[in-house]
Design a protein around this motif. Sequence first.
Motif, PDB file in Angstrom:
ATOM      1  N   TYR A  44       0.854  -1.199   0.000  1.00 23.56           N
ATOM      2  CA  TYR A  44       0.000   0.000   0.000  1.00 23.56           C
ATOM      3  C   TYR A  44       0.877   1.231   0.000  1.00 23.56           C
ATOM      4  CZ  TYR A  44      -1.040   3.848   3.254  1.00 23.56           C
ATOM      5  OH  TYR A  44      -1.090   5.064   3.879  1.00 23.56           O
ATOM      6  N   PHE A  45       0.390   2.311  -0.631  1.00 23.25           N
ATOM      7  CA  PHE A  45       1.024   3.619  -0.436  1.00 23.25           C
ATOM      8  C   PHE A  45      -0.011   4.708  -0.619  1.00 23.25           C
ATOM      9  CE2 PHE A  45       0.969   4.137  -4.989  1.00 23.25           C
ATOM     10  CZ  PHE A  45       1.125   5.507  -5.225  1.00 23.25           C
ATOM     11  N   GLN A  46       0.295   5.872  -0.102  1.00 22.27           N
ATOM     12  CA  GLN A  46      -0.446   7.085  -0.430  1.00 22.27           C
ATOM     13  C   GLN A  46       0.435   8.296  -0.148  1.00 22.27           C
ATOM     14  OE1 GLN A  46      -3.942   8.189   1.940  1.00 22.27           O
ATOM     15  NE2 GLN A  46      -3.194   6.988   3.669  1.00 22.27           N
ATOM     16  N   ILE A  47       0.159   9.373  -0.853  1.00 20.47           N
ATOM     17  CA  ILE A  47       0.782  10.666  -0.571  1.00 20.47           C
ATOM     18  C   ILE A  47      -0.277  11.455   0.173  1.00 20.47           C
ATOM     19  CG2 ILE A  47       1.808  12.730  -1.592  1.00 20.47           C
ATOM     20  CD1 ILE A  47       2.784  10.991  -3.906  1.00 20.47           C
ATOM     21  N   VAL A  48      -0.054  11.675   1.462  1.00 18.74           N
ATOM     22  CA  VAL A  48      -1.160  11.999   2.359  1.00 18.74           C
ATOM     23  C   VAL A  48      -0.823  13.158   3.290  1.00 18.74           C
ATOM     24  CG1 VAL A  48      -0.348  10.241   4.006  1.00 18.74           C
ATOM     25  CG2 VAL A  48      -2.739  10.978   4.079  1.00 18.74           C
ATOM     26  N   LYS A  49      -1.837  13.979   3.582  1.00 18.45           N
ATOM     27  CA  LYS A  49      -1.697  15.039   4.577  1.00 18.45           C
ATOM     28  C   LYS A  49      -1.731  14.449   5.983  1.00 18.45           C
ATOM     29  CE  LYS A  49      -1.765  19.258   2.709  1.00 18.45           C
ATOM     30  NZ  LYS A  49      -0.493  19.967   2.693  1.00 18.45           N
ATOM     31  N   CYS A  50      -0.853  14.959   6.842  1.00 16.95           N
ATOM     32  CA  CYS A  50      -0.833  14.588   8.253  1.00 16.95           C
ATOM     33  C   CYS A  50      -0.832  15.869   9.084  1.00 16.95           C
ATOM     34  CB  CYS A  50       0.402  13.758   8.574  1.00 16.95           C
ATOM     35  SG  CYS A  50       0.514  12.242   7.614  1.00 16.95           S
ATOM     36  N   PHE A  51      -1.252  15.754  10.335  1.00 13.28           N
ATOM     37  CA  PHE A  51      -1.485  16.946  11.157  1.00 13.28           C
ATOM     38  C   PHE A  51      -0.923  16.733  12.558  1.00 13.28           C
ATOM     39  CE2 PHE A  51      -4.767  16.278   8.050  1.00 13.28           C
ATOM     40  CZ  PHE A  51      -4.927  17.515   7.442  1.00 13.28           C
ATOM     41  N   ARG A  52      -0.162  17.713  13.042  1.00  9.51           N
ATOM     42  CA  ARG A  52       0.343  17.646  14.416  1.00  9.51           C
ATOM     43  C   ARG A  52       0.262  19.024  15.045  1.00  9.51           C
ATOM     44  NH1 ARG A  52       5.555  13.624  13.433  1.00  9.51           N
ATOM     45  NH2 ARG A  52       4.269  11.845  12.814  1.00  9.51           N
ATOM     46  N   ASP A  53      -0.389  19.090  16.180  1.00  7.39           N
ATOM     47  CA  ASP A  53      -0.551  20.366  16.882  1.00  7.39           C
ATOM     48  C   ASP A  53       0.601  20.518  17.867  1.00  7.39           C
ATOM     49  OD1 ASP A  53      -1.389  22.668  18.048  1.00  7.39           O
ATOM     50  OD2 ASP A  53      -3.138  21.823  19.050  1.00  7.39           O
ATOM     51  N   GLU A  54       1.761  20.939  17.343  1.00  3.63           N
ATOM     52  CA  GLU A  54       2.935  21.083  18.200  1.00  3.63           C
ATOM     53  C   GLU A  54       3.549  22.450  17.972  1.00  3.63           C
ATOM     54  OE1 GLU A  54       5.616  17.960  17.113  1.00  3.63           O
ATOM     55  OE2 GLU A  54       5.478  18.390  14.989  1.00  3.63           O
ATOM     56  N   ASP A  55       4.355  22.880  18.928  1.00  2.00           N
ATOM     57  CA  ASP A  55       5.064  24.148  18.771  1.00  2.00           C
ATOM     58  C   ASP A  55       5.991  24.039  17.566  1.00  2.00           C
ATOM     59  OD1 ASP A  55       3.814  25.122  21.013  1.00  2.00           O
ATOM     60  OD2 ASP A  55       5.397  24.435  22.366  1.00  2.00           O
ATOM     61  N   LEU A  56       5.917  25.022  16.677  1.00  2.00           N
ATOM     62  CA  LEU A  56       6.644  24.917  15.418  1.00  2.00           C
ATOM     63  C   LEU A  56       8.099  25.321  15.598  1.00  2.00           C
ATOM     64  CD1 LEU A  56       4.054  26.233  12.823  1.00  2.00           C
ATOM     65  CD2 LEU A  56       4.369  23.949  13.747  1.00  2.00           C
ATOM     66  N   ARG A  57       8.997  24.410  15.190  1.00  2.00           N
ATOM     67  CA  ARG A  57      10.412  24.722  15.120  1.00  2.00           C
ATOM     68  C   ARG A  57      10.740  24.978  13.648  1.00  2.00           C
ATOM     69  NH1 ARG A  57      10.648  19.913  18.164  1.00  2.00           N
ATOM     70  NH2 ARG A  57      11.923  18.859  16.605  1.00  2.00           N
ATOM     71  N   ALA A  58      12.016  25.215  13.382  1.00  2.00           N
ATOM     72  CA  ALA A  58      12.426  25.452  11.994  1.00  2.00           C
ATOM     73  C   ALA A  58      12.006  24.267  11.131  1.00  2.00           C
ATOM     74  CB  ALA A  58      13.935  25.632  11.931  1.00  2.00           C
ATOM     75  N   ASN A  59      11.441  24.583   9.984  1.00  2.00           N
ATOM     76  CA  ASN A  59      11.045  23.571   9.005  1.00  2.00           C
ATOM     77  C   ASN A  59      10.037  22.553   9.547  1.00  2.00           C
ATOM     78  OD1 ASN A  59      12.406  24.700   6.884  1.00  2.00           O
ATOM     79  ND2 ASN A  59      14.282  23.563   7.262  1.00  2.00           N
ATOM     80  N   ARG A  60       9.130  23.023  10.396  1.00  2.00           N
ATOM     81  CA  ARG A  60       7.976  22.233  10.831  1.00  2.00           C
ATOM     82  C   ARG A  60       6.717  23.000  10.462  1.00  2.00           C
ATOM     83  NH1 ARG A  60       8.889  18.505  15.163  1.00  2.00           N
ATOM     84  NH2 ARG A  60      10.690  17.274  14.539  1.00  2.00           N
TER      85      ARG A  60
END
Length: 594
Positions: free
Chosen positions: A218-234
């Motif tokens: 299986y594969f997919q190119i998929v959106k993911c979500f994380r509610d975390e404090d943003l560091r560089a390149n997050r």
Amino acid sequence: MGEALNGVKRTIMCGDLRESHIGNKVTVMGWVQRKRNLGGLIFIDLRDREGILQVVFGEAINNEAFIKADTVKSEYCIAVTGDIVKRESINENMPTGMVELKGENIKILSESETPPIYIKENLDASEAIRLKYRYLDLRRPDMQNIFKIRHRTAKAIRDFLDKEEFLEMETPMLTKSTPEGARDYLVPSRNYPGMFYALPQSPQLFKQLLMVSGYDKYFQIVKCFRDEDLRANRQPEFTQVDLEMSFVEQDDVISLNERLIKHVFKEVIDLDIKLPIKRMPFAEAMSKYGSDKPDLRFGMEIKNLTEAVKGCEFKVFNDALANGGSVRGLTVEGGASMGRKDIDRLGEFVKTYKAKGLAWIQYKEEGIKSPIAKFLKEEEINAIIEKAEAKVGDLILIVADKNSVVLQSLGALRLELAKKLDLIKDKNEFNFVWITEFALLEYNEEEGRYSAAHHPFTMPMDEDIEYLDSDPGRVRAKAYDLVLNGEELGGGSIRIHDTKLQEKMFNVLGFTSESAWERFGFLLESFKYGPPPHGGLAFGLDRMVMFLAGTDNIKDVIAFPKNQNAFCPLTEAPNVADEKQLNELGIEIQKTEE
């Protein structure tokens, strides 16, 4: 007011016109990059996503079109029809520089106000203004090139995995909250007041269910979500290339993904990656580079100086060793000439990583210079120099503390020195390495228990399973990360498919049987029905495109990113919901005190 097309069709893109098109009548459409009025001739540089074409209007060519062309301004959207001719003044810096279009007819499709940012390459504008007017920022040729690269990258991935007989399958966006390491984004349910969906941090559990379902690859190119404090390149929402395979072991997953990366880099930027990619155990990466994502484009390995200083009279070293820590250092080639102020700044730098300070030894022609020399015997200093592999002219920088502090601070210092001393000579180098044999568990001192270093479904290495009860910190995982130039490009693991081993894992992590079933019951239930051995990996697509496009800012490769506060200056999201919506969801907003 803009004119309608009224049946006029674009026949070719501006940037695609070449000498072979001379004599053809064409219609092009795009935006006015700039206009120059030279009296009897008007020159317009017309831009579309493929490039820029010079269009010339003249009284002798078509007077009506000439008069109309004189009214256009930058960023007007126009359509022009005419013949392609050879340019009198050839521009070798433009792909279309051999030809120009003689404008016989022009339609002004829409007018434009003066844009708040320049539509040009290498724009020097604040990030805030670029994000607020992102639709204009995205018109710029260098940005459009990035998104062509992103498209080609996704296509290359799909083409490769299709040939490898993977099925592209979608998994839900509205799902159940399960612990994945970061906070979930929650979505309130109107139909079930007081209950919430969660947006997925990854499709981890669903892709394992697909393996139980017998889909094999299986594969997919998929959106993911994380509610975390943003560091560089997050970013709070990001894109993964997610894949899973059945009936495989670690080498099978690594081999396939090496071939995938080789294919993508060759297709997108014509770079040949040599396979196999080197592998490095996690313990070696940490001891040599102080990082589980080491940048191997330069040397400067961390040296263990513990044996050299055992029994010395320097209290800082002795205290660290007495507490089970170590003494380690970096050797800076030619660093003996570094000034005291610069060394002091490096000392302040390591303190941000909880190191108490930085000891140092300058190995000069005339002898040793060091504030700690008075606490050390000559043979101890010589032993340090030998262990540090230092030569005359070098500087040894030393940290003594518990191992986690020593390695983290020296790992960060190594990267800081590489920047300051410009140690990475080839900025176009791509240095890959697989990091393997990660620790399965990490001890949380605040909570007094172990937590999963990756996730609770990661398979322990077979020879370490016996230590799950007696010495959990010793257990290594069948987990692997692909690192490129000091950045994690992707990571994954072989999964536990044995129900009893999974129950033992939950027990080690402090879950009761009830809490494990409450959180992961749908997966555990499926494991009653013949799950296959399986494993997989997820690449960060955004990060991969960053490397392929040659940018170091993740916002450049996401069409509509958020800023460092997870706010969208363009749409002004997040924003308030109206009272009716909140009432339908049974939500009341509590006012917080300033």
